[in-house]
Design a protein around this motif. Structure first.
Motif, PDB file in Angstrom:
ATOM      1  N   THR A 185       0.841  -1.199   0.000  1.00 48.80           N
ATOM      2  CA  THR A 185       0.000   0.000   0.000  1.00 48.80           C
ATOM      3  C   THR A 185       0.876   1.249   0.000  1.00 48.80           C
ATOM      4  O   THR A 185       1.800   1.361   0.811  1.00 48.80           O
ATOM      5  CB  THR A 185      -0.906   0.031   1.242  1.00 48.80           C
ATOM      6  OG1 THR A 185      -1.727  -1.144   1.255  1.00 48.80           O
ATOM      7  CG2 THR A 185      -1.793   1.267   1.242  1.00 48.80           C
ATOM      8  N   PRO A 186       0.647   2.206  -0.901  1.00 53.83           N
ATOM      9  CA  PRO A 186       1.433   3.440  -0.893  1.00 53.83           C
ATOM     10  C   PRO A 186       1.310   4.166   0.453  1.00 53.83           C
ATOM     11  O   PRO A 186       0.270   4.089   1.112  1.00 53.83           O
ATOM     12  CB  PRO A 186       0.814   4.268  -2.024  1.00 53.83           C
ATOM     13  CG  PRO A 186       0.155   3.265  -2.909  1.00 53.83           C
ATOM     14  CD  PRO A 186      -0.336   2.178  -2.006  1.00 53.83           C
ATOM     15  N   VAL A 187       2.381   4.852   0.834  1.00 53.60           N
ATOM     16  CA  VAL A 187       2.382   5.575   2.103  1.00 53.60           C
ATOM     17  C   VAL A 187       2.615   7.059   1.844  1.00 53.60           C
ATOM     18  O   VAL A 187       3.544   7.429   1.117  1.00 53.60           O
ATOM     19  CB  VAL A 187       3.460   5.049   3.061  1.00 53.60           C
ATOM     20  CG1 VAL A 187       3.361   5.765   4.417  1.00 53.60           C
ATOM     21  CG2 VAL A 187       3.321   3.548   3.248  1.00 53.60           C
ATOM     22  N   VAL A 188       1.762   7.888   2.437  1.00 50.18           N
ATOM     23  CA  VAL A 188       1.947   9.335   2.410  1.00 50.18           C
ATOM     24  C   VAL A 188       2.396   9.753   3.805  1.00 50.18           C
ATOM     25  O   VAL A 188       1.644   9.617   4.768  1.00 50.18           O
ATOM     26  CB  VAL A 188       0.656  10.078   2.018  1.00 50.18           C
ATOM     27  CG1 VAL A 188       0.869  11.594   2.094  1.00 50.18           C
ATOM     28  CG2 VAL A 188       0.216   9.670   0.621  1.00 50.18           C
ATOM     29  N   PHE A 189       3.649  10.213   3.894  1.00 47.14           N
ATOM     30  CA  PHE A 189       4.179  10.693   5.161  1.00 47.14           C
ATOM     31  C   PHE A 189       3.980  12.203   5.222  1.00 47.14           C
ATOM     32  O   PHE A 189       4.344  12.916   4.280  1.00 47.14           O
ATOM     33  CB  PHE A 189       5.668  10.377   5.288  1.00 47.14           C
ATOM     34  CG  PHE A 189       5.986   8.917   5.424  1.00 47.14           C
ATOM     35  CD1 PHE A 189       6.009   8.311   6.668  1.00 47.14           C
ATOM     36  CD2 PHE A 189       6.261   8.145   4.307  1.00 47.14           C
ATOM     37  CE1 PHE A 189       6.315   6.959   6.804  1.00 47.14           C
ATOM     38  CE2 PHE A 189       6.563   6.797   4.420  1.00 47.14           C
ATOM     39  CZ  PHE A 189       6.589   6.201   5.671  1.00 47.14           C
ATOM     40  N   GLU A 190       3.411  12.670   6.301  1.00 48.08           N
ATOM     41  CA  GLU A 190       3.203  14.115   6.449  1.00 48.08           C
ATOM     42  C   GLU A 190       4.493  14.773   6.922  1.00 48.08           C
ATOM     43  O   GLU A 190       5.087  14.367   7.925  1.00 48.08           O
ATOM     44  CB  GLU A 190       2.094  14.367   7.466  1.00 48.08           C
ATOM     45  CG  GLU A 190       1.710  15.830   7.611  1.00 48.08           C
ATOM     46  CD  GLU A 190       0.563  15.993   8.592  1.00 48.08           C
ATOM     47  OE1 GLU A 190      -0.581  16.178   8.150  1.00 48.08           O
ATOM     48  OE2 GLU A 190       0.820  15.887   9.814  1.00 48.08           O
ATOM     49  N   ASN A 191       4.932  15.777   6.165  1.00 48.46           N
ATOM     50  CA  ASN A 191       6.092  16.588   6.566  1.00 48.46           C
ATOM     51  C   ASN A 191       7.341  15.755   6.841  1.00 48.46           C
ATOM     52  O   ASN A 191       7.965  15.887   7.904  1.00 48.46           O
ATOM     53  CB  ASN A 191       5.756  17.419   7.800  1.00 48.46           C
ATOM     54  CG  ASN A 191       4.761  18.508   7.516  1.00 48.46           C
ATOM     55  OD1 ASN A 191       4.440  18.780   6.356  1.00 48.46           O
ATOM     56  ND2 ASN A 191       4.254  19.150   8.550  1.00 48.46           N
ATOM     57  N   SER A 192       7.757  14.944   5.912  1.00 44.41           N
ATOM     58  CA  SER A 192       8.981  14.178   6.134  1.00 44.41           C
ATOM     59  C   SER A 192       9.643  13.784   4.826  1.00 44.41           C
ATOM     60  O   SER A 192       9.368  12.720   4.269  1.00 44.41           O
ATOM     61  CB  SER A 192       8.711  12.933   6.969  1.00 44.41           C
ATOM     62  OG  SER A 192       9.931  12.294   7.295  1.00 44.41           O
ATOM     63  N   PHE A 236      13.100   3.323  -0.401  1.00 45.21           N
ATOM     64  CA  PHE A 236      14.350   2.634  -0.737  1.00 45.21           C
ATOM     65  C   PHE A 236      14.324   1.183  -0.285  1.00 45.21           C
ATOM     66  O   PHE A 236      14.707   0.275  -1.036  1.00 45.21           O
ATOM     67  CB  PHE A 236      15.534   3.360  -0.096  1.00 45.21           C
ATOM     68  CG  PHE A 236      16.857   2.697  -0.352  1.00 45.21           C
ATOM     69  CD1 PHE A 236      17.526   2.892  -1.548  1.00 45.21           C
ATOM     70  CD2 PHE A 236      17.437   1.870   0.604  1.00 45.21           C
ATOM     71  CE1 PHE A 236      18.756   2.269  -1.791  1.00 45.21           C
ATOM     72  CE2 PHE A 236      18.650   1.236   0.373  1.00 45.21           C
ATOM     73  CZ  PHE A 236      19.313   1.444  -0.825  1.00 45.21           C
ATOM     74  N   TYR A 237      13.869   0.941   0.933  1.00 48.63           N
ATOM     75  CA  TYR A 237      13.934  -0.407   1.489  1.00 48.63           C
ATOM     76  C   TYR A 237      12.724  -1.281   1.155  1.00 48.63           C
ATOM     77  O   TYR A 237      12.735  -2.474   1.439  1.00 48.63           O
ATOM     78  CB  TYR A 237      14.130  -0.342   3.005  1.00 48.63           C
ATOM     79  CG  TYR A 237      15.559  -0.010   3.395  1.00 48.63           C
ATOM     80  CD1 TYR A 237      16.605  -0.865   3.064  1.00 48.63           C
ATOM     81  CD2 TYR A 237      15.864   1.162   4.072  1.00 48.63           C
ATOM     82  CE1 TYR A 237      17.923  -0.572   3.400  1.00 48.63           C
ATOM     83  CE2 TYR A 237      17.174   1.477   4.421  1.00 48.63           C
ATOM     84  CZ  TYR A 237      18.203   0.601   4.083  1.00 48.63           C
ATOM     85  OH  TYR A 237      19.499   0.902   4.417  1.00 48.63           O
ATOM     86  N   THR A 238      11.667  -0.704   0.562  1.00 45.97           N
ATOM     87  CA  THR A 238      10.491  -1.510   0.218  1.00 45.97           C
ATOM     88  C   THR A 238      10.169  -1.503  -1.270  1.00 45.97           C
ATOM     89  O   THR A 238       9.528  -2.433  -1.763  1.00 45.97           O
ATOM     90  CB  THR A 238       9.244  -1.006   0.968  1.00 45.97           C
ATOM     91  OG1 THR A 238       8.915   0.316   0.510  1.00 45.97           O
ATOM     92  CG2 THR A 238       9.468  -1.006   2.471  1.00 45.97           C
ATOM     93  N   GLY A 239      10.563  -0.449  -1.970  1.00 45.42           N
ATOM     94  CA  GLY A 239      10.176  -0.311  -3.368  1.00 45.42           C
ATOM     95  C   GLY A 239       8.757   0.188  -3.549  1.00 45.42           C
ATOM     96  O   GLY A 239       8.259   0.262  -4.675  1.00 45.42           O
ATOM     97  N   SER A 240       8.083   0.561  -2.455  1.00 41.75           N
ATOM     98  CA  SER A 240       6.701   1.038  -2.530  1.00 41.75           C
ATOM     99  C   SER A 240       6.644   2.511  -2.917  1.00 41.75           C
ATOM    100  O   SER A 240       7.607   3.265  -2.710  1.00 41.75           O
ATOM    101  CB  SER A 240       6.010   0.860  -1.171  1.00 41.75           C
ATOM    102  OG  SER A 240       5.974  -0.499  -0.790  1.00 41.75           O
ATOM    103  N   ASN A 241       5.514   2.930  -3.466  1.00 43.13           N
ATOM    104  CA  ASN A 241       5.295   4.349  -3.760  1.00 43.13           C
ATOM    105  C   ASN A 241       5.115   5.117  -2.453  1.00 43.13           C
ATOM    106  O   ASN A 241       4.378   4.688  -1.559  1.00 43.13           O
ATOM    107  CB  ASN A 241       4.048   4.537  -4.624  1.00 43.13           C
ATOM    108  CG  ASN A 241       4.276   4.096  -6.056  1.00 43.13           C
ATOM    109  OD1 ASN A 241       5.404   4.008  -6.523  1.00 43.13           O
ATOM    110  ND2 ASN A 241       3.202   3.788  -6.762  1.00 43.13           N
ATOM    111  N   THR A 242       5.778   6.241  -2.349  1.00 48.87           N
ATOM    112  CA  THR A 242       5.642   7.100  -1.170  1.00 48.87           C
ATOM    113  C   THR A 242       5.584   8.552  -1.622  1.00 48.87           C
ATOM    114  O   THR A 242       6.000   8.896  -2.734  1.00 48.87           O
ATOM    115  CB  THR A 242       6.832   6.938  -0.201  1.00 48.87           C
ATOM    116  OG1 THR A 242       8.044   7.261  -0.896  1.00 48.87           O
ATOM    117  CG2 THR A 242       6.918   5.544   0.365  1.00 48.87           C
ATOM    118  N   PHE A 243       5.084   9.391  -0.730  1.00 48.24           N
ATOM    119  CA  PHE A 243       4.994  10.829  -1.023  1.00 48.24           C
ATOM    120  C   PHE A 243       5.078  11.587   0.295  1.00 48.24           C
ATOM    121  O   PHE A 243       4.520  11.153   1.306  1.00 48.24           O
ATOM    122  CB  PHE A 243       3.687  11.136  -1.739  1.00 48.24           C
ATOM    123  CG  PHE A 243       3.443  12.603  -1.991  1.00 48.24           C
ATOM    124  CD1 PHE A 243       4.362  13.369  -2.693  1.00 48.24           C
ATOM    125  CD2 PHE A 243       2.294  13.226  -1.517  1.00 48.24           C
ATOM    126  CE1 PHE A 243       4.141  14.721  -2.925  1.00 48.24           C
ATOM    127  CE2 PHE A 243       2.052  14.568  -1.742  1.00 48.24           C
ATOM    128  CZ  PHE A 243       2.981  15.322  -2.454  1.00 48.24           C
TER     129      PHE A 243
END
Length: 555
Positions: free
Chosen positions: A361-368, A377-384
């Protein structure tokens, strides 16, 4: 030239290369490296915080290896190259009698040691500064077209590494003002500008976002003598470790007997004076002064070769530095040996902890902008990284990452959550929480500006708010909430007040794609007595207001 390297030095350098490669392989990424790895996933002529050289090195490294070594391989190569060039910059023939002190002294310099395997913008900055000094040394002896072209290319490489490389060139020119009437020097400048043109064009196409941020948008704090100025002098000690008394004594004792020595002195004193003055305005980070390690090394080693007492004490203290650094380097991998928690500890642990709960599941991190690329880098998942008014702009502000999570089910992670669908433990023992959003939608690229020039806040005057929609689709106004954000003189958010803009045209329900829409607004009174800045901000779908407008200074 390289064939003349002493056999012992070659053995020591080969051993160091193997050590750095092993360190690079077994040490987890630090957060900044993960961020620059994110740069390299979309190669460009520029990035929000820095020019593109660090991304270029990571991209090359990834052709040879995967994982951490795929980020750091070229740093290991460049660090060995830097030491070789330092050797070539020493003219005294006695250097061949003191190879071990040379190598130990070079290895003992703290940040030069760290950048032997970490990949940061300062890594190529150090290498190309060494190359620049070597080429310049030959240039002042016998300038010609070949050397001028080479010098120009190296100057461009310096500037592609980090913006404050400009200071290196500036202080070298200041040490030799006759360069102003040297046609070969002007050829070098022309070549440098020509090579740097792609980055100039990138800056222009991105509205000089990097320059604006570093000069105008970057938050600061109130001056603190101990943290800022005393901290600066601590940095001058930290970059040299236990060798610092004798190295600075060598600096003091060295006289400008020739143009090259004069250049080294100007470079060292220039950086010290520049950042000393800067320390009255902001906290100086240790790596900002790393450049002086290079001229200080050359000056100190030359001094060692003519002063037995200096040779003895710099060598002895360099050995102490080396022992400490080796222990710390092992501690980067094996946590119990490191005196405090560091960024290389536990990243895989928290990433795997979170990933095991949510899968891909893509992860959206707030302010980071730090944890976002580390997880990717360590999962290959989409992040924002969704940045809001309580944070700062970064590469996620301008790149295409937002599109990869749009209209998808995502896990939204925020430090403001006290509970959530998911929780995971950070290495410091605290927990972060995330909540699932079934159809995530953000419009962080909407841009707000005030058409009129505003010097003094006037709460009764009507101003023109221009909102540019860069997306390929229309944005419904019902999903947006506008606010005025007031900031203090340090650009810290102190007040946020909702406003309701009025469209110039009736029945405006959307922001047209790739178009600017004009609104009328009044600036509400703030609870702050005297705001120093304000900006217009937009919240979409109930998210915390974003960084949509620039800071506008007011009296």
């Amino acid at each position: 030239m390289l064939k003349k390297l002493p056999k012992l030095l070659v053995i020591l350098l080969a051993s160091l290369l193997v050590l750095n490669l092993l360190q690079a392989y077994f040490t987890e990424l630090i957060y900044d490296e993960a961020y620059y790895w994110h740069y390299a996933q979309d190669m460009a002529w520029g990035y929000f915080d820095h020019p593109p050289m660090v991304a270029f090195l990571i991209k090359i490294s990834s052709f040879f290896f995967s994982g951490e070594l795929g980020v750091r391989f070229m740093s290991c190569i460049l660090s060995i190259g830097s030491i070789v060039i330092l050797w070539l910059l020493i003219d005294n023939p006695k250097k061949r009698e003191h190879i071990l002190p040379f190598f130990t002294f070079a290895f003992s310099l703290t940040l030069l040691n760290a950048y032997g395997f970490f990949t940061l913008p300062d890594t190529p900055l150090v290498f190309f500064t060494c190359v620049f000094l070597l080429v310049y040394k030959h240039f002042i002896k016998d300038p010609n077209y070949y050397k001028a072209i080479l010098l120009g290319v190296i100057i461009a490489a310096l500037m592609y590494s980090k913006y404050h490389a400009f200071l290196v060139v500036f202080f070298i020119i200041l040490s030799n003002l006759k360069l102003a009437i040297n046609k070969y020097a002007w050829i070098a400048v022309g070549i440098a500008l020509l090579c740097y043109t792609p980055h100039f064009l990138w800056l222009y196409e991105h509205d000089f976002v990097s320059i604006k941020y570093h000069l105008y948008e970057r938050p600061n704090g109130a001056y603190h003598f101990e943290k800022y100025t005393v901290g600066f002098f601590i940095n001058l000690v930290a970059i040299l470790g236990f060798t610092f008394p004798w190295v600075y004594k060598a600096l003091y004792k060295t006289k400008a007997t020739d143009l090259f020595t004069k250049a080294l002195l100007y470079l060292t004193y220039g950086f010290i004076i520049f950042f000393f003055i800067s320390s009255f305005n902001r906290r100086i980070q240790t790596q900002w002064v790393i450049i002086i390690s290079i001229p200080l090394f050359i000056l100190a080693y030359n001094y060692m070769l003519t002063n037995k007492n200096a040779l003895k004490w710099i060598y002895r203290t360099a050995i102490i530095n080396t022992i400490v650094l080796v222990i710390l380097r092992i501690g980067l991998i094996y946590k119990p040996l490191f005196p405090v928690y560091y960024e290389t500890h536990g990243n895989k642990l928290w990433v795997n902890n979170l990933h095991s709960q949510i899968g891909d599941t893509p992860v959206v991190f707030e302010n980071s902008y730090r944890t976002t690329p580390m997880y990717a880098f360590y999962t290959g998942s989409n992040t924002f990284s969704l940045n809001n008014i309580y944070y700062r702009q970064n590469q996620y502000t301008i790149d295409k990452t937002e599109a990869t999570v749009q209209n998808k089910k995502v896990l939204y992670v925020s430090k403001y959550y006290k509970k959530g669908d998911i929780k995971y433990k950070r290495i410091d023992g605290t927990f972060l929480y995330g909540n699932f959003i079934e159809n995530f939608e953000s419009y962080r690229k909407l841009k707000c500006s005030i058409k009129e020039d505003i010097e003094t806040l006037n709460h009764t005057t009507e101003y023109t708010l221009q909102v540019y929609n860069p997306y390929d689709k229309v944005v419904p106004l019902k999903k947006l909430k506008f606010s005025v954000v007031y900031l203090d003189k340090y650009k810290k958010v102190k007040d946020l007040i909702s406003i309701t803009p009025t469209a110039f045209k009736e029945n405006i329900l959307t922001l047209s794609a790739k178009d600017t829409t004009n609104f009328k607004i009044k600036l509400p009174k703030s609870k702050m007595e005297k705001p120093s800045y304000f900006k217009i901000s937009i919240s979409e779908n109930g998210l915390i207001s974003g960084l949509n407008g620039s800071n506008i200074k007011v009296n």
